[in-house]
Design an enzyme around this catalytic site. Structure first.
Site, short mmCIF file in Angstrom:
data_model
loop_
_atom_site.label_atom_id
_atom_site.label_comp_id
_atom_site.label_asym_id
_atom_site.label_seq_id
_atom_site.Cartn_x
_atom_site.Cartn_y
_atom_site.Cartn_z
CE1 TYR A 118 1.49 -49.81 108.35
CE2 TYR A 118 0.36 -48.98 110.30
CZ TYR A 118 0.63 -50.01 109.42
OH TYR A 118 0.03 -51.23 109.59
CD GLU A 206 0.06 -52.79 106.59
OE1 GLU A 206 0.28 -53.60 105.67
OE2 GLU A 206 0.58 -52.85 107.71
#
Ligand code: GDP
Ligand code: MN
Length: 396
Positions: A118, A206
């Site tokens: 991530y 993101e």
């Protein structure tokens, strides 16, 4: 301004960030052509079809599917295009899918297992600095990681005076447990990502997941990019990426007439000038037991035309049961605003929702008299609390 995955990836790639390559399609036929082209360009055998909507969690909702043949591509494209995709981030009705991204398959087997990480770049508001937030726990819900295993989320702050320093990019790669070729690739990836974030004037990147392929390439498989709308004037080409179909139609309409409108869930419509007063008004409504139906800043010039446009927007929301107008007449005099309200009210014919008007500032007394003598179903109020109480009274 939020972008689709394919647009976000386009921006990333233009700054040298490695991405999972893909082509947009709006029909199953286009999807098959895109798949063939990707096989020619990348050698991929399989393809992934990804719904392009402004919402995450598409995989969980059935909006991301693997196709192992061109027949699969055609069939799955037919299923995804036109569907109302429901994900943990959409409403129960879901979001209509108008287009899909056909991509190369990057989870192919090889010397090592593909690994998902991530990574996001965003502003840390408490320090006023941009930061990289990253984790070994990619591909899953980052909110869940934050709750259950917060020690697996790392932060790297960027000093605006120096920008990201090379050791910081290496530290990110190191903390993700990488070495050798993958470490070098990740270092490049991180610095390109930060450059892209800064140069594109973004508010949020993101990338979940960032993938380490089985042959140690580091690529962005997903891309959530949110641009800073206040900086869009510097990026005419990004402006064209706006997809109004993804936005609330009433908010789009409000933007077109220059009103600041945000749709909310309550039943008290608010018409206020100035963002600060608008927030205070919403607070007061809540404190008095009501729920605001919207945030609406009519701005400095509350003339009849703007007031009418604002009334029309508020009344589009069927849950509105009362409207509170709370305007401070500083530059614009209260009597002019009152005249505007009365004129707008008359122009609009039958408004069935009770209206409470509080005007404070220059000529507030004249304004109150104008409202009281208008013969319309409009109540005036002087004090803030009085206005909120009158709203509660008409709701009861
Ligand atoms: P999201 O569900 O909206 O976050 O969409 P993502 O772009 O993150 O994709 C969801 C999931 O699809 C990923 O976490 C992967 O597990 C899977 N996926 C994405 N690309 C590929 C691919 O090239 N091959 C395979 N086998 N799976 C993929
Ligand atoms: Mn994702």
């Amino acid at each position: 301004m939020n972008l689709h995955e394919y647009q976000g990836k386009q921006i990333l790639n233009s700054f040298g960030v490695e991405i999972q390559r893909g082509i947009v399609a709006t029909t199953p036929e286009e999807a098959v052509a895109a798949a063939k082209k990707l096989t020619e360009d990348t050698g991929t055998g399989w393809h992934v079809l990804k719904a392009q909507v402004h919402a995450g969690g598409r995989g969980k909702g059935g909006g991301v599917k693997l196709a192992k043949s061109l027949d699969d591509v055609k069939r799955i494209a037919g299923e995804i295009i036109g569907m109302d995709l429901v994900t943990p981030q959409t409403s129960a009705e879901g979001k209509r899918v108008h287009q899909i991204l056909v991509t190369e398959d990057v989870y192919y087997p090889g010397d090592s297992e593909p690994e998902e990480y991530y990574m996001s770049v965003l502003l840390n508001r408490s320090t006023g600095r941009n930061m990289i937030m990253y984790s070994t726990e990619g591909g899953m819900d980052i909110e869940q990681v934050a709750e259950e295993t917060p020690h697996l989320i790392f932060h790297e702050e960027i000093d605006p005076a120096t920008g990201l320093l090379p050791f910081q990019a290496r530290k990110v790669a190191f903390n993700l447990g990488l070495s050798g070729k993958a470490m070098k690739q990740m270092t490049k990836f991180v610095s390109a990502l930060v450059t892209a974030y800064e140069k594109s004037d973004s508010a949020l990147f993101e990338i979940n997941p960032v993938l380490k392929t089985s042959d140690d390439k580091i690529i962005a498989v997903d891309a959530k990019v949110s641009l800073d709308a206040n900086a869009l004037y510097r990026h005419k080409d990004y402006m064209e990426m706006r997809d109004k179909r993804e936005e609330n139609p009433v908010e789009v309409e409000a933007g077109e007439v220059g009103l600041n409108y945000v749709d909310l869930d309550g039943n008290v419509g608010c018409m206020v000038n100035g963002a600060g007063l608008a927030m205070a008004t919403m607070d007061l409504i809540k404190q008095s037991g009501g729920e605001p139906a919207n945030f609406l800043d009519v701005g400095g010039t509350a003339d009849a035309e703007r007031v009418e446009a604002a009334f029309k927007l508020i009344l589009k929301d069927p849950s509105v049961k009362a409207i509170l107008v709370n305007i401070f007449g500083g530059i614009v005099r209260c009597d002019r605003v009152a005249a505007g309200i009365i004129e707008a009210y008359k122009n609009m014919g039958n408004i069935e929702v009770p209206i409470i008007v509080r005007l404070q500032g220059t000529n507030a007394d004249i304004a109150k008299k104008l409202i009281d003598d208008s013969g319309l179903d409009v109540q005036s109020a002087v004090e803030f609390q009085e206005a909120a109480d009158k709203v509660q009274a008409v709701l009861a």
